[in-house]
Design an enzyme around this catalytic site. Structure first.
Site, mmCIF file in Angstrom:
data_model
loop_
_atom_site.group_PDB
_atom_site.id
_atom_site.type_symbol
_atom_site.label_atom_id
_atom_site.label_comp_id
_atom_site.label_asym_id
_atom_site.label_seq_id
_atom_site.Cartn_x
_atom_site.Cartn_y
_atom_site.Cartn_z
ATOM 1 N N CYS B 86 -2.303 32.697 31.990
ATOM 2 C CA CYS B 86 -3.310 32.934 30.516
ATOM 3 C C CYS B 86 -3.542 31.500 30.072
ATOM 4 O O CYS B 86 -4.818 30.893 30.624
ATOM 5 C CB CYS B 86 -1.679 33.441 29.667
ATOM 6 S SG CYS B 86 -2.805 33.854 28.471
ATOM 7 N N HIS B 200 -0.685 38.577 32.522
ATOM 8 C CA HIS B 200 0.707 38.318 32.573
ATOM 9 C C HIS B 200 1.310 39.121 33.709
ATOM 10 O O HIS B 200 2.840 39.900 33.156
ATOM 11 C CB HIS B 200 1.480 38.486 31.181
ATOM 12 C CG HIS B 200 0.881 36.888 30.282
ATOM 13 N ND1 HIS B 200 1.482 36.039 30.245
ATOM 14 C CD2 HIS B 200 -0.194 37.142 29.322
ATOM 15 C CE1 HIS B 200 1.254 35.271 29.646
ATOM 16 N NE2 HIS B 200 -0.009 36.263 28.790
ATOM 17 N N GLU B 202 4.358 38.356 35.186
ATOM 18 C CA GLU B 202 5.500 37.740 34.951
ATOM 19 C C GLU B 202 6.768 38.871 33.601
ATOM 20 O O GLU B 202 7.556 38.930 33.532
ATOM 21 C CB GLU B 202 6.149 36.337 34.242
ATOM 22 C CG GLU B 202 5.380 36.128 33.168
ATOM 23 C CD GLU B 202 4.017 35.932 32.692
ATOM 24 O OE1 GLU B 202 2.999 36.183 33.341
ATOM 25 O OE2 GLU B 202 3.433 35.200 31.912
#
Lengths: 81, 224
Positions: B86, B200, B202
């Site tokens: 990002c 994302h 994560e």
């Protein structure tokens, strides 16, 4: 003391979504004589410098390194006395 | 396996990244941007998401001049593995460690939702645990995720298998949320050691929270 104005715009050929949105908004207000709108940003610098050539060279370097992303943006520099 | 996670003023995904990599069994360290060096035992450097320097001027534009970035560039140039997520992707393009640039989303809206991604090239350490054309479900959350690269640059990306991920629908058909060129969501450099993506992974580590597809993605880095 010298005032310098930097204008940064997306390059021709890179779609300017903000410009397009403003264009359609103006159209809906019946301003029907517009062919294109580009939205950019203006950065105003006050330099402690009296040498115009030096000022131009410094600001060009600022544009190349930070003020514009030359992958997608063009810039122009105006010296204002 | 040691993962070092960069933290600028305004970074807000460093703890998610730490959670994700620790869940996968890695040791982690969060590195403040004033550091002049990258810890010597680093196996992977993550440039985490967020809003470094408030996104002032352009997303990632000011972070690239943080003290740590000289060391990050040296680390990348010497073959060290770097992953930008990002805002981290934006920082890496601004620092010219990855080609292209991220523009304002075509809709001009901030987009925050789960989105499907298709694996385009798994010929790299990041996605080698996945097959080409696999579809994963990963959150996106960005205002400036509209990937731009000129035609020559795009051809070069394809020629070198540097296009890693594209936005798609659940069936793997093209679906472009933000106007990115060719719906590109993630790329790598020619040397295949610097990776960047807007979504994302994560944040996709627990199925209870919507998706655990991020595990398959980040696991690629865990190889000894």
């Amino acid at each position: 003391m010298m005032k310098v104005i930097v204008n940064v715009f997306l390059k021709a050929g890179v779609l300017d979504s903000q410009g397009k949105a403003v264009y359609h908004a103006l159209e809906s207000l019946h301003f029907d004589n517009i062919s294109d709108v580009r939205v950019g940003k203006q950065i105003v610098l006050n330099l402690d410098e009296s040498d115009e050539t030096k000022a131009m060279a410094d600001v060009t370097k600022m544009c190349e390194e930070l003020l514009a992303n030359t992958v997608i943006e063009d810039y122009n520099i105006e010296l204002v006395k | 396996m040691k993962v070092t996670i960069l933290q600028f003023p305004g970074t807000n995904c460093e703890y998610d990244a730490q959670y994700a990599f620790e869940k996968l069994g890695a040791k982690t360290e969060i590195l403040w941007h004033k550091s002049q060096s990258v810890p010597a035992d680093t196996d992977l450097l993550v440039v985490a998401g967020g809003f470094s320097y408030g996104d002032y001027l352009r997303s990632g534009a000011i972070a690239k001049f943080s003290p740590v970035m000289k060391a990050v560039t040296a680390y990348a140039k010497s073959g060290g593995k770097v992953l930008g997520i990002c805002n981290g992707f934006q920082v890496l393009t601004e620092a010219r460690l990855l080609p292209g640039a991220l523009k304002r989303n075509e809709s001009l809206h901030f987009i925050s939702k789960h989105h499907h991604l298709k694996v385009i090239s798994n010929d790299n350490i990041f996605l080698e645990k996945l097959d080409n054309s696999d579809v994963v479900n990963i959150p996106i959350a960005h205002h400036d995720g509209n990937y731009y690269i000129d035609q020559n640059g795009l051809k070069e990306l394809y020629d070198n298998n540097q296009v890693l991920l594209k936005y798609c629908d659940a069936n793997g058909d093209d679906k472009n949320p933000n106007g990115s060129v060719d719906s590109i969501a993630g790329i790598c450099n020619k040397e295949r050691n610097v990776f960047g993506l807007m979504p994302h992974p994560e944040r996709a580590m627990e199925s209870l929270l919507g998706s655990s597809d991020g595990i398959k993605m980040l696991q690629g880095f865990l190889k000894a």
